[in-house]
Every structure is written in C-alpha cells, then in structure tokens.
Design a protein around this motif. Sequence first.
Motif, short mmCIF file in Angstrom:
data_model
loop_
_atom_site.label_atom_id
_atom_site.label_comp_id
_atom_site.label_asym_id
_atom_site.label_seq_id
_atom_site.Cartn_x
_atom_site.Cartn_y
_atom_site.Cartn_z
N PRO A 30 0.83 -1.21 0.00
CA PRO A 30 0.00 0.00 0.00
C PRO A 30 0.86 1.26 0.00
CG PRO A 30 -0.79 -1.58 1.62
CD PRO A 30 0.52 -2.09 1.15
N SER A 31 0.40 2.28 -0.67
CA SER A 31 1.18 3.53 -0.79
C SER A 31 1.07 4.42 0.44
CB SER A 31 0.72 4.31 -2.02
OG SER A 31 -0.65 4.67 -1.90
N ASP A 32 0.19 4.03 1.37
CA ASP A 32 -0.04 4.89 2.54
C ASP A 32 0.47 4.26 3.83
OD1 ASP A 32 -1.83 2.82 2.60
OD2 ASP A 32 -3.61 4.05 2.95
N ILE A 33 1.39 3.30 3.73
CA ILE A 33 1.87 2.63 4.95
C ILE A 33 2.85 3.52 5.71
CG2 ILE A 33 1.61 0.30 4.03
CD1 ILE A 33 4.63 0.25 3.55
N SER A 34 2.98 3.22 6.99
CA SER A 34 3.98 3.87 7.84
C SER A 34 4.73 2.77 8.58
CB SER A 34 3.29 4.82 8.83
OG SER A 34 2.55 4.08 9.79
N ASP A 35 5.70 3.15 9.38
CA ASP A 35 6.43 2.17 10.19
C ASP A 35 5.62 1.73 11.41
OD1 ASP A 35 8.90 2.02 8.73
OD2 ASP A 35 9.31 4.06 9.39
N TYR A 36 4.54 2.45 11.69
CA TYR A 36 3.71 2.19 12.87
C TYR A 36 2.81 0.98 12.57
CZ TYR A 36 1.52 3.90 17.21
OH TYR A 36 1.09 4.06 18.51
N GLN A 37 3.31 -0.22 12.92
CA GLN A 37 2.62 -1.46 12.58
C GLN A 37 2.63 -2.43 13.75
OE1 GLN A 37 4.38 -3.14 9.03
NE2 GLN A 37 4.40 -1.19 7.95
N PHE A 38 1.54 -3.17 13.87
CA PHE A 38 1.42 -4.19 14.92
C PHE A 38 1.25 -5.54 14.23
CE2 PHE A 38 -0.51 -6.79 18.16
CZ PHE A 38 0.07 -6.35 19.34
N VAL A 39 2.06 -6.52 14.64
CA VAL A 39 2.02 -7.82 13.97
C VAL A 39 1.92 -8.97 14.98
CG1 VAL A 39 3.39 -6.97 12.02
CG2 VAL A 39 4.53 -8.13 13.93
N ASP A 40 1.44 -10.09 14.48
CA ASP A 40 1.36 -11.29 15.30
C ASP A 40 2.74 -11.94 15.41
OD1 ASP A 40 -0.69 -13.34 16.50
OD2 ASP A 40 0.69 -14.56 15.29
N LYS A 41 2.90 -12.76 16.43
CA LYS A 41 4.18 -13.41 16.69
C LYS A 41 4.65 -14.25 15.50
CE LYS A 41 6.53 -16.38 20.06
NZ LYS A 41 6.38 -17.15 21.32
N LYS A 42 3.70 -14.84 14.77
CA LYS A 42 4.10 -15.69 13.64
C LYS A 42 4.77 -14.87 12.53
CE LYS A 42 -0.66 -15.77 11.87
NZ LYS A 42 -1.85 -16.64 11.71
N ILE A 43 4.41 -13.58 12.43
CA ILE A 43 5.08 -12.70 11.47
C ILE A 43 6.52 -12.47 11.92
CG2 ILE A 43 5.06 -10.44 10.35
CD1 ILE A 43 2.73 -12.19 9.55
N ILE A 44 6.70 -12.28 13.23
CA ILE A 44 8.04 -12.08 13.78
C ILE A 44 8.90 -13.31 13.53
CG2 ILE A 44 9.36 -11.67 15.89
CD1 ILE A 44 7.72 -9.28 14.95
N ASN A 45 8.32 -14.49 13.71
CA ASN A 45 9.08 -15.72 13.47
C ASN A 45 9.57 -15.81 12.04
OD1 ASN A 45 8.68 -16.55 16.13
ND2 ASN A 45 6.84 -17.71 15.65
#
Length: 311
Positions: free
Chosen positions: A153-168
């Motif tokens: 998306p062209s409107d993203i920022s660094d301010y993001q919340f993700v689930d642990k599986k994304i971190i893995n």
Amino acid sequence: MKKISIVTPCYNEFENIDKCYSAIKKLFNDKLKKYSYEHIFCDNHSSDGTQKKLRLIAKKDKKVKVILNARNFGEQKSNLNGIINTTGDGVLLYFPADLQDPPKLIVDFIKYWEQGYDLVYGSRKKRKENFILSLCRKLFYQFVNIGSNNVIPSDISDYQFVDKKIINEIKKIEDMTPFLRSLPFFITDNYKKLEYEMEKRQHGSSKFSLLSLIDYALNGLLNISYTPFRVILFIGFIISLFSIFLSIFWLVQFLYYPEDVVKGIPLIITAMFLFFGIQTFLMGIIGEYLVSIHKQVKRKETVIEKEKINF
C-alpha cells in the motif's frame, strides 16, 4: 495472559525518553491491564545522555529492556535488531520516542489483532510535507509495485502491529539492510489499515534529513523490488527496436534519396551522448544492487551490541 512487545529505536532522544516510557506504562496500566508487556529501547550510540537515562529507567522497571549499540548502525538495522529480541505474542514494530505516532492507537491495533488480523498498520491522514515530496512518495510505491506479486500500500507507515508468527518469519530473513515497513506485507495479506493524524514533535528535531530520506527510499527500492531490472530490460528492448528501425530508415534514405542524407556528425554525436547517458544511469542501478549484495555476503552491517539490560 498475552504479552505485548513494544520496540522503540532511539538516537539522542534525551528530552523524549521519559515521556515515551511513561506513555506506554500508563497505557498498559489503564486500558490494557489484561496484557503483560515489554518495552524494548534500541539505542543507536546516543551521545546526549539518553543511555544514562535508559539505564535509570530499566533499573527501576524490569519491563523496560535496553539494547545499547556499539556504534550508530542506522535506525532500520537497530530497529530490526530490537524486533528480533522481542518475546511477545503481538509486537508493535516501531513506536517513536518523540510520540508523533499516538500511543492511544495501540489499543485499536490490539483490538483488531485479537479479531484475527496478522498485521494492523497505521496510515497517516495528513502528512506535513510539500506537494513534491508527497508526489514522490506515491510514485515510489507505484514504481516498486510494477510486476510485483506483493502489492505494498502507498499509505503505509512504520507504525505497525504484527502477530508473533510474522516475527518468526522475519527472524528467518537474513537481510543486513532491511526495509522494515514492507516486510510484513511479503509474509501476509491478512491485514487491516487504521488511519490517524500525526502528532507534533514536542522536543528536539527529527534525525531524518533529505539525504537520509533519499537513502531510505533507495534502500527500500533495492530490497523489495526487482522493478529496476525490469525497467532496464524494457528500456534496452525499446532502444534496440528504435535502433533497428532507425538503421533501416537511414539505409533506405541512403539508397534511394542520397541527396537528402544530412552531412556531418551532429546527429551521431547527439545519439552517442544520449546512449552513453542511458548506459551510465543503468550501470549505476546495477552497481547499487551489487553493493547491496556485497554487504549482505560480507555481513558488514550486522548490529553489534555493546550491552543488553533486563534480558
């Protein structure tokens, strides 16, 4: 009890650290009581007393964890190192020390995360930037999305919340020069956008200069897209096609209308400079990719930690 990780990269944020720490603590003491949390500060070799203040905060609050870098490795690398060290079920990838991204939005992030979204990202409604910069930002994302299977998306920022599986999954990616805001979008398409208004910075000044923004954009282009190579291929094809038709044109004119053929070399010189300029530009793009690959292979950009507190 689910655990939430908050990551805050910082560099010379002496005036903002206390408010940043207090904002997160207040949020979890009031609206997010049912969650435990850890707040990880990644200090990029500050020289203004930020490290001393972080030590004092960590000494009185074990929920605060501090990573002190041996030198300034850049915000993205330092931020990624902090993310890798998280242990939460859900992770806020970036929380600014200057509080320009509002803490209250974290409540909504977690609410939608609990509803099953793997990624919840913030989108700034209004950016305090000029028209040219705003246009460049939109064109940048349109460019990197050309021919891509993962549309960012062209409107993203660094301010993001993700689930642990994304971190893995992020931990499996060996990238010395990451473009963090794009990584989750290559891992999942199960995301939710939340709009917000950016707050005014209360203390200090931004560490991002115009040159830093250009470097940031170039790094992102090299990391998330093969579009430049596809553009090179397309330009090469068009130039080759143009050259073939031009050669046929000049040959026909020379054979049938020799008197109309322009004498001299102005056209040749112009064409040489044109193609030389294009070749130099394209070689520069290829060079940037080679430098990026070289850094990755040599692992010269690995963050070296001087000290870790409360881990």
